[in-house]
Design a protein around this motif. Structure first.
Motif, mmCIF file in Angstrom:
data_model
loop_
_atom_site.group_PDB
_atom_site.id
_atom_site.type_symbol
_atom_site.label_atom_id
_atom_site.label_comp_id
_atom_site.label_asym_id
_atom_site.label_seq_id
_atom_site.Cartn_x
_atom_site.Cartn_y
_atom_site.Cartn_z
ATOM 1 N N CYS A 231 0.731 -1.312 0.085
ATOM 2 C CA CYS A 231 -0.044 -0.108 0.027
ATOM 3 C C CYS A 231 0.895 1.077 -0.075
ATOM 4 O O CYS A 231 1.685 1.709 1.097
ATOM 5 N N VAL A 232 0.898 1.981 -1.163
ATOM 6 C CA VAL A 232 1.921 3.070 -1.213
ATOM 7 C C VAL A 232 1.276 4.334 -0.523
ATOM 8 O O VAL A 232 2.076 4.827 0.280
ATOM 9 N N SER A 233 0.012 4.726 -1.089
ATOM 10 C CA SER A 233 -0.704 5.807 -0.438
ATOM 11 C C SER A 233 0.103 7.156 -0.412
ATOM 12 O O SER A 233 1.127 7.437 -1.262
ATOM 13 N N ASP A 234 -0.057 8.146 0.380
ATOM 14 C CA ASP A 234 0.432 9.419 -0.005
ATOM 15 C C ASP A 234 0.946 9.891 1.466
ATOM 16 O O ASP A 234 0.222 10.123 2.426
ATOM 17 N N PRO A 235 2.184 10.440 1.514
ATOM 18 C CA PRO A 235 3.270 10.538 0.683
ATOM 19 C C PRO A 235 3.948 9.303 0.048
ATOM 20 O O PRO A 235 4.038 8.433 0.939
ATOM 21 N N PHE A 236 4.666 9.698 -0.874
ATOM 22 C CA PHE A 236 5.306 8.509 -1.537
ATOM 23 C C PHE A 236 6.554 8.201 -0.499
ATOM 24 O O PHE A 236 7.843 8.725 -0.907
ATOM 25 N N GLU A 238 9.799 6.317 -0.214
ATOM 26 C CA GLU A 238 10.553 5.297 -1.077
ATOM 27 C C GLU A 238 11.148 4.018 0.089
ATOM 28 O O GLU A 238 11.024 3.069 -0.439
ATOM 29 N N PHE A 239 11.476 4.551 1.058
ATOM 30 C CA PHE A 239 12.251 3.852 1.955
ATOM 31 C C PHE A 239 11.235 2.631 2.623
ATOM 32 O O PHE A 239 11.580 1.605 2.532
ATOM 33 N N ARG A 240 10.289 3.110 2.879
ATOM 34 C CA ARG A 240 8.975 2.147 3.584
ATOM 35 C C ARG A 240 8.697 1.221 2.433
ATOM 36 O O ARG A 240 8.291 0.021 2.781
ATOM 37 N N ILE A 241 8.263 1.702 1.346
ATOM 38 C CA ILE A 241 8.226 0.919 0.091
ATOM 39 C C ILE A 241 8.759 -0.130 -0.229
ATOM 40 O O ILE A 241 8.759 -1.445 -0.385
ATOM 41 N N ALA A 242 10.243 0.208 -0.231
ATOM 42 C CA ALA A 242 11.411 -0.724 -0.597
ATOM 43 C C ALA A 242 11.433 -1.742 0.514
ATOM 44 O O ALA A 242 11.455 -2.888 0.278
ATOM 45 N N LYS A 243 11.241 -1.273 1.840
ATOM 46 C CA LYS A 243 11.304 -2.396 3.068
ATOM 47 C C LYS A 243 10.117 -3.240 2.544
ATOM 48 O O LYS A 243 10.311 -4.394 2.953
ATOM 49 N N ALA A 244 8.953 -2.930 2.644
ATOM 50 C CA ALA A 244 7.747 -3.663 2.410
ATOM 51 C C ALA A 244 8.045 -4.733 1.261
ATOM 52 O O ALA A 244 7.726 -5.769 1.304
ATOM 53 N N ILE A 245 8.631 -4.209 -0.028
ATOM 54 C CA ILE A 245 8.842 -5.161 -1.107
ATOM 55 C C ILE A 245 9.901 -6.297 -0.598
ATOM 56 O O ILE A 245 9.518 -7.489 -0.814
ATOM 57 N N VAL A 246 11.029 -5.940 0.292
ATOM 58 C CA VAL A 246 11.616 -6.814 0.479
ATOM 59 C C VAL A 246 11.332 -7.999 1.539
ATOM 60 O O VAL A 246 11.525 -9.062 1.315
ATOM 61 N N ASP A 248 8.274 -8.795 1.712
ATOM 62 C CA ASP A 248 7.186 -9.653 1.029
ATOM 63 C C ASP A 248 8.034 -10.595 -0.026
ATOM 64 O O ASP A 248 7.400 -11.679 -0.148
ATOM 65 N N LEU A 249 9.323 -10.392 -0.400
ATOM 66 C CA LEU A 249 9.977 -11.277 -1.121
ATOM 67 C C LEU A 249 10.803 -12.250 -0.266
ATOM 68 O O LEU A 249 11.418 -13.182 -0.506
ATOM 69 N N GLY A 250 10.448 -12.168 1.122
ATOM 70 C CA GLY A 250 11.060 -13.108 2.145
ATOM 71 C C GLY A 250 12.460 -12.977 2.725
ATOM 72 O O GLY A 250 13.045 -13.531 3.391
ATOM 73 N N GLY A 251 12.920 -11.595 2.268
ATOM 74 C CA GLY A 251 14.104 -10.937 2.715
ATOM 75 C C GLY A 251 14.021 -10.518 4.202
ATOM 76 O O GLY A 251 12.891 -10.336 4.714
ATOM 77 N N SER A 252 15.140 -10.138 4.784
ATOM 78 C CA SER A 252 15.255 -9.473 6.187
ATOM 79 C C SER A 252 15.767 -8.053 5.898
ATOM 80 O O SER A 252 16.948 -7.724 5.154
ATOM 81 N N VAL A 253 15.140 -6.940 6.475
ATOM 82 C CA VAL A 253 15.521 -5.627 6.451
ATOM 83 C C VAL A 253 16.474 -5.196 7.552
ATOM 84 O O VAL A 253 17.066 -4.159 7.695
ATOM 85 N N ARG A 254 16.913 -6.017 8.338
ATOM 86 C CA ARG A 254 17.493 -5.768 9.659
ATOM 87 C C ARG A 254 19.067 -5.400 9.282
ATOM 88 O O ARG A 254 19.571 -4.525 9.859
ATOM 89 N N ASP A 255 19.477 -5.974 8.328
ATOM 90 C CA ASP A 255 21.021 -5.601 8.000
ATOM 91 C C ASP A 255 20.967 -4.606 6.582
ATOM 92 O O ASP A 255 22.003 -4.431 6.041
ATOM 93 N N GLU A 258 20.343 1.256 4.402
ATOM 94 C CA GLU A 258 20.267 2.113 3.177
ATOM 95 C C GLU A 258 19.114 1.994 2.227
ATOM 96 O O GLU A 258 19.091 0.848 1.738
ATOM 97 N N PHE A 259 18.819 2.934 1.669
ATOM 98 C CA PHE A 259 17.948 2.684 0.471
ATOM 99 C C PHE A 259 18.513 2.064 -0.728
ATOM 100 O O PHE A 259 17.800 0.980 -1.193
ATOM 101 N N ASN A 260 19.637 2.357 -0.949
ATOM 102 C CA ASN A 260 20.430 1.732 -2.150
ATOM 103 C C ASN A 260 20.581 0.195 -1.856
ATOM 104 O O ASN A 260 20.326 -0.693 -2.627
ATOM 105 N N SER A 261 20.919 -0.373 -0.652
ATOM 106 C CA SER A 261 20.788 -1.351 -0.046
ATOM 107 C C SER A 261 19.579 -2.286 -0.505
ATOM 108 O O SER A 261 19.394 -3.550 -0.936
ATOM 109 N N LEU A 262 18.616 -1.632 -0.162
ATOM 110 C CA LEU A 262 17.334 -2.302 -0.244
ATOM 111 C C LEU A 262 16.873 -2.502 -1.713
ATOM 112 O O LEU A 262 16.398 -3.610 -2.204
ATOM 113 N N ILE A 263 17.030 -1.494 -2.615
ATOM 114 C CA ILE A 263 16.917 -1.514 -4.250
ATOM 115 C C ILE A 263 17.916 -2.683 -4.502
ATOM 116 O O ILE A 263 17.235 -3.455 -5.500
#
Length: 388
Positions: A231-236, A238-246, A248-255, A258-263
């Motif tokens: 759920c993207v909503s407003d404001p967009f 980027e960091f939250r959206i990237a974390k949510a995708i990671v 849902d892909l079964g990954g861990s955001v603990r480590d 950075e936004f670049n690391s997530l992407i």
């Protein structure tokens, strides 16, 4: 509640202006400035509506001001309906007729005298509405309203989830079939391995429900190795959206701090995989915010899909959607069925029959919006008689 009238009017005004510009058809000559002024006035009024709604309970003058605004809004709604109808007639008149000679008058062919008068009538009505709205906008300054963020806006942007009971989705059979076929289609003509599909329509029209239906359809589930819902909503964010995708892909955001690391993680995780990503309720038109995601997501296997829901057609174009599906209002019968599901729950048949007539009248005011039918049905579930 007045904001529920004003917001759709603003969306309709912007939509009509966009269509006129896109088709390069000047149906109502000289109305561009009037529409711009109308939009400006409506936005200024909309900003103070939440305060006005709260104060009308104790202040009769504010209540009368809101009544004036309602009347002006209804007049505007009628004028916009006429404008839309006139545009449809113009399209029909401009359709090619091989066996008949075609003449031209300015930018339109063979438009009859009635059509010309209709245009003038619409332009005159919009001008009169503008003058009335000017007065209403000036009066608002007398009340010293505070600009308060709309509670309606907040409630409309509650975080959605992917969960739904597919069998309970009412109507929309045509849209369901179209969306499902687009998601399952594997066209070799696609320029990109990953195709973007957008569902576009006004707030409360049922875009999220359609996306949930598709996301949970058995054939769709079987066709994608990975499914992701954000759920993207407003404001967009980027960091939250990237974390949510990671996640849902079964990954861990603990480590991944950075936004670049997530992407990069997203890019690597979907490599060679066929995925379905739903981005629900997208508002931003800023391509710079979308670009990092686009680069990371185009690494998926051919046949992967990104499904976007948005109120703005401009968002769909910004995201370079290969398919844009416009979601229209429910039919009155579908709307009634949805309303009854909530309002008539656990009622005896005799009671339902007595409430049939007034239910149809209530549903008529929902204007085909499923969210309105569902909300009103829920509110009326425990009202036992016609008077209530």
């Amino acid at each position: 509640m007045v904001d529920a009238i004003v917001s759709p009017l603003l969306e309709q005004l912007i939509s009509i202006s966009y269509e006129e510009a896109k088709q390069q058809v000047r149906l109502v000559i000289g109305v561009k400035k009037q529409v711009k002024k109308l939009t400006s006035n409506l936005r200024a009024i909309q900003a103070v509506l939440n305060d006005a709604e709260q104060r009308q309970v104790k202040e009769k003058s504010v209540r009368l001001w809101l009544d004036q605004l309602k009347e002006a809004s209804y007049d505007m709604e009628d004028a916009l309906d006429e404008w839309i109808t006139a545009r449809l007639k113009l399209r029909i008149d401009q359709a090619p007729a091989p066996k008949k000679p075609v003449c031209s008058f300015l930018v339109s062919p063979c438009i009859g005298v009635k059509q010309v008068f209709l245009r003038r009538d619409i332009a005159q009505k919009i001008k009169e509405i503008n003058e009335n709205l000017d007065d209403i906008a000036r009066q608002k300054d007398m009340f010293n309203f505070n600009v308060i963020r709309s509670t309606t806006e907040k409630s409309e942007r509650i975080q959605s989830t992917s969960l739904i009971i597919v069998s309970e989705v009412r109507g929309r059979d045509e849209e369901k079939n179209i969306l499902k076929s687009r998601l399952l289609c594997e066209s070799s003509e696609q320029h990109n391995a990953v195709q973007i599909i957008s569902l576009v329509g006004m707030g409360g029209i049922g875009k999220t429900t359609l996306a949930q239906f598709a996301y949970n359809d058995k054939d769709v589930i079987d066709s994608f190795e990975k499914r992701i819902w954000v759920c993207v909503s407003d404001p967009f964010d980027e960091f939250r959206i990237a974390k949510a995708i990671v996640e849902d892909l079964g990954g861990s955001v603990r480590d991944l701090g950075e936004f670049n690391s997530l992407i990069k993680h997203i890019h690597e995780s979907i490599s060679g995989k066929r995925f379905l990503l739903v981005l629900d309720d997208v508002w931003t038109e800023d391509y710079n915010k979308w670009e990092p995601f686009r680069y990371s997501l185009m690494n998926g296997l051919h046949g992967s899909k990104i499904l976007v829901t948005t109120r703005k057609e401009t968002v769909a174009h910004m995201m370079e959607s290969a398919d844009v599906i416009s979601i229209k209002e429910l039919s009155e019968q579908e709307c009634l069925s949805l309303f009854k599901r909530f309002a008539f729950a656990n009622r005896p048949l005799s009671e339902c029959e007595k409430l049939e007539e007034i239910s149809r009248k209530i549903v008529g005011k929902c204007k085909g919006l499923p969210l309105a039918a569902k909300t009103l049905g829920s509110l009326l579930r425990f009202k036992r008689n016609r008077e209530e």
